[in-house]
Design a protein around this motif. Structure first.
Motif, PDB file in Angstrom:
ATOM      1  N   GLN A  86       0.855  -1.192   0.000  1.00  0.00           N
ATOM      2  CA  GLN A  86       0.000   0.000   0.000  1.00  0.00           C
ATOM      3  C   GLN A  86       0.889   1.240   0.000  1.00  0.00           C
ATOM      4  O   GLN A  86       1.851   1.314   0.766  1.00  0.00           O
ATOM      5  CB  GLN A  86      -0.890  -0.036   1.244  1.00  0.00           C
ATOM      6  N   GLY A 183     -12.298   2.685  -1.234  1.00  0.00           N
ATOM      7  CA  GLY A 183     -11.398   3.813  -1.001  1.00  0.00           C
ATOM      8  C   GLY A 183     -10.573   4.068  -2.240  1.00  0.00           C
ATOM      9  O   GLY A 183     -10.804   3.458  -3.290  1.00  0.00           O
ATOM     10  N   GLU A 184      -9.604   4.949  -2.114  1.00  0.00           N
ATOM     11  CA  GLU A 184      -8.782   5.310  -3.256  1.00  0.00           C
ATOM     12  C   GLU A 184      -7.580   4.375  -3.357  1.00  0.00           C
ATOM     13  O   GLU A 184      -6.740   4.316  -2.460  1.00  0.00           O
ATOM     14  CB  GLU A 184      -8.299   6.773  -3.115  1.00  0.00           C
ATOM     15  N   TRP A 187      -3.715   3.600  -1.954  1.00  0.00           N
ATOM     16  CA  TRP A 187      -3.195   4.153  -0.687  1.00  0.00           C
ATOM     17  C   TRP A 187      -4.220   4.200   0.446  1.00  0.00           C
ATOM     18  O   TRP A 187      -3.860   4.283   1.610  1.00  0.00           O
ATOM     19  CB  TRP A 187      -2.627   5.559  -0.916  1.00  0.00           C
ATOM     20  N   GLN A 188      -5.509   4.137   0.100  1.00  0.00           N
ATOM     21  CA  GLN A 188      -6.536   4.307   1.133  1.00  0.00           C
ATOM     22  C   GLN A 188      -7.462   3.095   1.115  1.00  0.00           C
ATOM     23  O   GLN A 188      -8.350   3.007   0.281  1.00  0.00           O
ATOM     24  CB  GLN A 188      -7.339   5.584   0.819  1.00  0.00           C
ATOM     25  N   LEU A 190     -10.274   1.437   2.959  1.00  0.00           N
ATOM     26  CA  LEU A 190     -11.252   1.720   4.022  1.00  0.00           C
ATOM     27  C   LEU A 190     -11.777   0.441   4.674  1.00  0.00           C
ATOM     28  O   LEU A 190     -12.408   0.511   5.727  1.00  0.00           O
ATOM     29  CB  LEU A 190     -12.419   2.535   3.454  1.00  0.00           C
TER      30      LEU A 190
END
Ligand SMILES: [Ca+2]
Length: 291
Positions: A86, A183-184, A187-188, A190
């Motif tokens: 990530q 999420g994005e 990197w994100q 959720l």
């Protein structure tokens, strides 16, 4: 009955989709004979039994021949495999190296490399398996790898032309139906579906044929060659470098709608046969008419 397998009746279905990515077109009607298919992806525990019984050494564990990789970085010529990392923030989505790392020592029993283990993930799908590893397992089990058509027909669970393995709505009633990425990317995460990486098989509802994890969780190898040499590299991994590729199906826990909406029966990618990653596994079929 065959233990751990489900019968899929002979029939015909609409294969492909016109609504998402070019490699899924055109929609065409395909006839499929009856067969049996594993109700879940092959798990780490099952793969461990296979390795113990046969002494199989996976592609990711085999020494690399420098002669086969002229000009290659010597650091890459040690056994290892691709591990998802990530990123800390948004990255250029055109370069998969922003989230894939070649990790020496990464293999099916240590998917993230030395220091990782699978004892808490015995019921997760096995990962870090190349095409030859999946084929070897299938042969040992007296089974075979599915064709792309068999896989997609089974994944649709009897629904004609539906977007997802469960219907047309991504999250009916707000319920997560598969292990994907919310999420994005990359990197994100959720984790609205409860899982960061892979999930235990059967954590999400079965489809109309009683099959779990057909989409999401891990991509699955099929025995079909990926013929379109002009097609772009896989959305979320390496490929497209002229090596032999086979079709993988089903998407994975890394599929984010914003980047790669591929946790659908029609979705497909070509993957180099020697590539193994933390997000590719497989399941098997037996080509026999259901009892
Ligand atoms: Ca997830």
């Amino acid at each position: 009955m065959r233990e751990g397998m489900r019968a899929v009746p002979a029939g015909s279905f609409l294969m492909g989709s016109e609504d998402f990515y070019p490699e899924e077109r055109p929609v065409r009607r395909i006839d499929v004979g009856g067969f049996w298919i594993d109700e879940r992806p092959v798990t780490v525990a099952e793969f461990r039994r296979f390795v113990k019984a046969t002494g199989h050494v996976t592609v990711a564990e085999r020494p690399l021949d420098p002669a086969a990789f002229p000009g290659a970085d010597p650091e890459r010529l040690v056994p290892g495999s691709l591990v998802f990392r990530q990123s800390r923030g948004p990255v250029d989505l055109r370069d998969y190296r922003n989230w894939w790392a070649y990790v020496p020592g990464a293999c099916w029993s240590r998917p993230e490399g030395p220091g990782s283990e699978t004892y808490t993930r015995a019921r997760h799908p096995v990962t870090q398996v190349a095409y030859a590893d999946a084929e070897a397992y299938a042969a040992w089990a007296g089974k075979a790898l599915p064709t792309e058509a068999e896989w997609e027909y089974a994944a649709r669970g009897g629904l004609e032309g539906a977007t997802f393995a469960w219907g047309d709505e991504a999250s009916p009633g707000g319920r997560a139906m598969a292990n994907t990425w919310q999420g994005e990317f990359p990197w994100q995460n959720l984790r609205l579906d409860g899982y960061d990486g892979t999930s235990p098989v059967g954590a999400f509802p079965p489809n109309g044929y009683g099959l779990v994890d057909m989409t999401g969780n891990v991509w699955e190898w099929t025995c079909d060659r990926f013929g379109d040499a002009a097609a772009a590299a896989p959305c979320c991994g390496p490929g497209g470098d002229g090596l032999e590729r086979r079709v993988i199906k089903g998407g994975s826990h890394l599929c984010a709608p914003s980047y790669c909406l591929r946790y659908r029966p029609a979705a497909r990618q070509g993957e180099d046969v020697d590539t193994s990653t933390t997000h590719i596994g497989f399941r098997c079929v037996v080509r026999a008419e259901p009892d």
